[in-house]
Design a protein around this motif. Sequence first.
Motif, short mmCIF file in Angstrom:
data_model
loop_
_atom_site.label_atom_id
_atom_site.label_comp_id
_atom_site.label_asym_id
_atom_site.label_seq_id
_atom_site.Cartn_x
_atom_site.Cartn_y
_atom_site.Cartn_z
N SER A 189 130.73 -63.95 -25.34
CA SER A 189 130.76 -62.66 -26.03
C SER A 189 129.36 -62.05 -26.02
O SER A 189 128.35 -62.76 -26.15
N VAL A 257 131.30 -67.14 -33.19
CA VAL A 257 131.73 -66.57 -31.91
C VAL A 257 132.63 -67.55 -31.17
O VAL A 257 133.61 -67.15 -30.53
N SER A 261 136.55 -66.75 -30.19
CA SER A 261 137.04 -66.77 -28.80
C SER A 261 138.32 -67.59 -28.64
O SER A 261 139.02 -67.43 -27.65
N ASN A 331 135.29 -59.99 -28.32
CA ASN A 331 136.00 -61.14 -28.87
C ASN A 331 136.09 -62.31 -27.91
O ASN A 331 135.98 -63.47 -28.32
N GLY A 333 134.94 -62.15 -24.22
CA GLY A 333 134.07 -62.20 -23.06
C GLY A 333 134.69 -61.77 -21.75
O GLY A 333 134.22 -62.18 -20.69
#
Length: 505
Positions: A189, A257, A261, A331, A333
């Motif tokens: 991200s 993060v 993901s 959110n 990548g």
Amino acid sequence: MDMAQLLSPRLSTSVASPSQPRLSLFSPISRRTLPFHPCFTRRRGLFLSCHAEALVAPGSHREEGSAHSRDHLDLSSWLHLNGLPPCKVELKEKDCKDKHQPIRYVVAKEDLQAGDVAFSVPNSLVVTLDRVLGNETVAELLTTNKLSELACLALYLMYEKKQGKKSFWYPFIKELDRQRGRGQLAVESPLLWSESELGYLEGSPTKAEVLERDEGIKREYDELDTVWFMAGSLFKQYPFDIPTEAFPFEIFKQAFVAVQSCVVHLQKVSLARRFALVPMGPPLLAYKSNCKAMLTATNESVNLVVDRPYKAGEPIVVWCGPQPNSRLLINYGFVDEDNPCDRLIIEASLNTEDPQYQEKRMVAQRNGKVSVQTFQVYVGREKEAILDMLPYIRLGYISDPAEMNSVISSQGATCPASPCMERAVLDQLIVYFASRLAGYPTTLKEDEGLLADDNLDPKRRVATKLVMLEKKMLHACLRATNDLINDLPDHTVSPCPAPYAPQLK
């Protein structure tokens, strides 16, 4: 960095590089003076709760023997050992162009037909807030106050990470370490990108969204200690400091993060179960905007029923929800070039210095609009969005009180539009779209040249794809607006002056 990240190498037990100071997991950290809480007792950094048991998965997973066996298990073996039924998928790897380990992804182990159950993960192997916090009421209280589900799940995994091989979730966390929060394009991200890497998004509103999200994560970090005091069932087993003392902000952000993901939004479940971490789920599963398959919850498990046929070895995809590409990038990548939900946002606002501002505001509200109105321009529907904007913008161009009274007394969104007013409105849109395009440092042709380079940095590649898709929508808006100008009956009229024209941004 390790675990995109639940803990960085400098906080892990691995050997630090010569250029970095070595810091043990249990390095002494200064303690703040803490408020007294009747349900907690402090003893060598440990808070003891007087209620609710902590999350305990099947088996005596806190025993040293099981910790030793978990050290040698990969994710699939660990799942099957702990109750995952035989499934019709398996994991494969693909190399990445960066220095990190290959990423894994889920593929069909055999030919599948639409409607087949690809896998079924027992609830005992799914991490949700009601199980983490041991109390659904506490879980709902936390997530409806100041902390999101993602923050609570990230905090839980950070403490489990510190348990090392003693944690029941060690093989799952090790897999998250390996993935590093990277999506199907092997990109993290942009929340974890450097300042120079964020420059790839110059001109895109996504850059500001990234910075705004970063500030939101910082606000949640500042509230983490609330979880410690309210959810004793979670923390009584951890002989560590309170969250903001145990984990610096950057470490929490990496964990946040990573959870972002791979978290799954389950439907038709209680608030405390709606966000779940599902082994074999994302990021091992690829997201697709035009897919209908979703992970669904039952009383016993979380299942994946495929929506299309697959040949053995083909990657399995699931629906990512109705998200624009900017959100997919932040959110997960990645961006989806076939995303029917991709969109641009245009904010139009009535001029507050207009003497007739209040009357125009009333007319806008009567027609379902507000004084600062957001318009969404969906890909492939650019002309439709512009036609939706025109009555609002025309309203701002009215200056004659008699005309304004006529609008107030009329029904519907129609404003009287003289040829010169219509030309002025359309000209304002032309200038607006052109200025947005000028804000990008590259042209569409230059973007195409960058993407033709096989050695392009993965982050630069995904950012270029995003801004290229945004520019294509803006160019489509320009074409649609020019078409409307060409349809005007008289091209000799000059645009009328508009001292209080609406502002667009």
